[in-house]
Design an enzyme around this catalytic site. Structure first.
Site, PDB file in Angstrom:
ATOM      1  N   ARG A 168       0.964  -1.313  -0.209  1.00  0.00           N
ATOM      2  CA  ARG A 168       0.360  -0.003  -0.013  1.00  0.00           C
ATOM      3  C   ARG A 168       0.890   1.554   0.077  1.00  0.00           C
ATOM      4  NH1 ARG A 168      -3.427  -3.019  -1.660  1.00  0.00           N
ATOM      5  NH2 ARG A 168      -6.165  -3.285  -1.033  1.00  0.00           N
ATOM      6  N   GLU A 171      -3.018   7.613  -5.022  1.00  0.00           N
ATOM      7  CA  GLU A 171      -3.499   6.592  -6.543  1.00  0.00           C
ATOM      8  C   GLU A 171      -4.411   7.169  -7.249  1.00  0.00           C
ATOM      9  OE1 GLU A 171      -3.820   2.529  -5.660  1.00  0.00           O
ATOM     10  OE2 GLU A 171      -1.383   2.914  -5.245  1.00  0.00           O
ATOM     11  N   HIS A 225      -0.254   0.567  -9.782  1.00  0.00           N
ATOM     12  CA  HIS A 225      -0.791  -1.070  -8.891  1.00  0.00           C
ATOM     13  C   HIS A 225      -0.957  -1.855  -9.772  1.00  0.00           C
ATOM     14  CE1 HIS A 225      -3.745  -1.100  -4.483  1.00  0.00           C
ATOM     15  NE2 HIS A 225      -2.286  -2.952  -4.990  1.00  0.00           N
TER      16      HIS A 225
END
Length: 326
Positions: free
Chosen positions: A237, A266, A285
């Site tokens: 994360r 993000e 990601h």
């Protein structure tokens, strides 16, 4: 029973849901606002959720009809699990099915940073021509026999360790809240303190579950303890890393490089100065972005919903104590 799915999931999962005869509600446009998301959830008994909207006390207050939550992810930091448990609401995730795929990305980032792959690719893309051979310019580093430090030796961390052990005969050290002797044996890993992890790792790969107390854990004080040749890899994360401090550590050559599949926020903003550094590789990601992994996630998430509707415990429930209470 009616369930809300906020985005289309791979066919394997949709077929399981369709074959079960469960009523499904899904928006035509998957890019819905928080208020729209709440409006859909208020109409349903359970949700199969893809995304990062908070599932917390406010959510449960606004959506009292929701009696189960199936997450399309391994991470569950967006859920107030304690609040869900207090209300007797089971919450499930999708473990195991993406461990190999996510560890592949960690391994890829390690390699790309160690050999300056992103920098050299950009040089080619920009049409830079190397007019003469310079034996000391733009050199990477080899990984053979070096030390891999794992922060969070779980399923994904173990897969990363196995790859590094097999490919480069790397020494494996790790730090967890609790020691895992069974996993240690599989990769000949050594349990160390967090400080020792920082001081000894040539590559430090983050694989722990994120919690609020971890926010910004990897900051200037941490980077000061790491080796100057160290590569930091994060596929967990983005909140683990203080990105401003990371930039300063890289600029000052306090550490050598960084590979990130996650960021905070993000997606990473295009003006983030990390993107301009030669020894940094950033991906959007994509840890689970394979046909096999996403298909497995879809099946697991769907099977959790079907189990709930059938009055059975969710197979990968994160708070199984709700069943003990009931």
């Amino acid at each position: 029973m009616k369930i809300f799915i906020n985005k289309l999931i791979p066919e394997d999962g949709m077929k399981i849901l369709a074959d079960s005869g469960i009523g499904m509600l899904m928006p035509e446009n998957p890019e819905i606002s928080y208020d729209e998301w709440i409006g859909y959830c208020q109409q349903c008994d359970a949700i199969l959720n893809i995304g990062a909207y908070k599932i917390d006390k406010q959510f449960f207050d606004l959506c009292p009809s929701v009696k189960a939550v199936s997450l399309f992810s391994v991470g569950y930091d967006q859920v107030d699990l304690e609040e869900a448990t207090r209300r007797g609401i089971p919450v499930s995730n999708t473990p195991d099915v993406l461990s190999k795929a996510t560890s592949d990305i960690a391994f890829l980032l390690m390699l790309m940073v160690s050999r300056l792959a992103s920098f050299h690719t950009n040089q080619v893309r920009l049409g830079v021509r190397f007019k003469y051979f310079n034996p000391i310019a733009n050199l990477g580093q080899e990984l053979y026999g070096k030390t891999l430090g794992i922060f969070g030796l779980g399923r994904i961390g173990l897969e990363m360790a196995l790859k590094c052990k097999a490919a480069y005969q790397m020494n494996i050290i790790y730090h967890n809240r609790n020691q895992h002797p069974d996993l240690e044996k599989q990769v000949d890993a050594k349990y160390v303190s967090f400080e020792e992890l920082l001081q000894q790792s040539d590559v430090l790969s983050i694989h722990a579950n994120y919690a609020p107390e971890h926010h910004g854990k990897f900051d200037a004080s941490v980077f000061q303890q790491m080796k100057p040749n160290a590569i930091l890899v994060n596929t967990a994360r983005g909140g683990f890393i203080n990105e401003e401090d990371l930039y300063e550590a890289l600029q000052s050559e306090r550490i050598w490089g960084a590979g990130l599949d996650v960021s905070d926020p993000e997606p990473m903003l295009p003006d983030n100065p990390l993107l301009k550094l030669e020894r940094v590789c950033v991906l959007p990601h994509i840890g689970s972005a394979t046909v096999e992994a996403r298909g497995g996630m879809a099946r697991t998430a769907a099977e959790n919903i079907v189990a709930f509707v059938d009055g059975k415990p969710m197979p990968t429930c994160l708070n199984p104590e709700v069943y003990e209470k009931s």
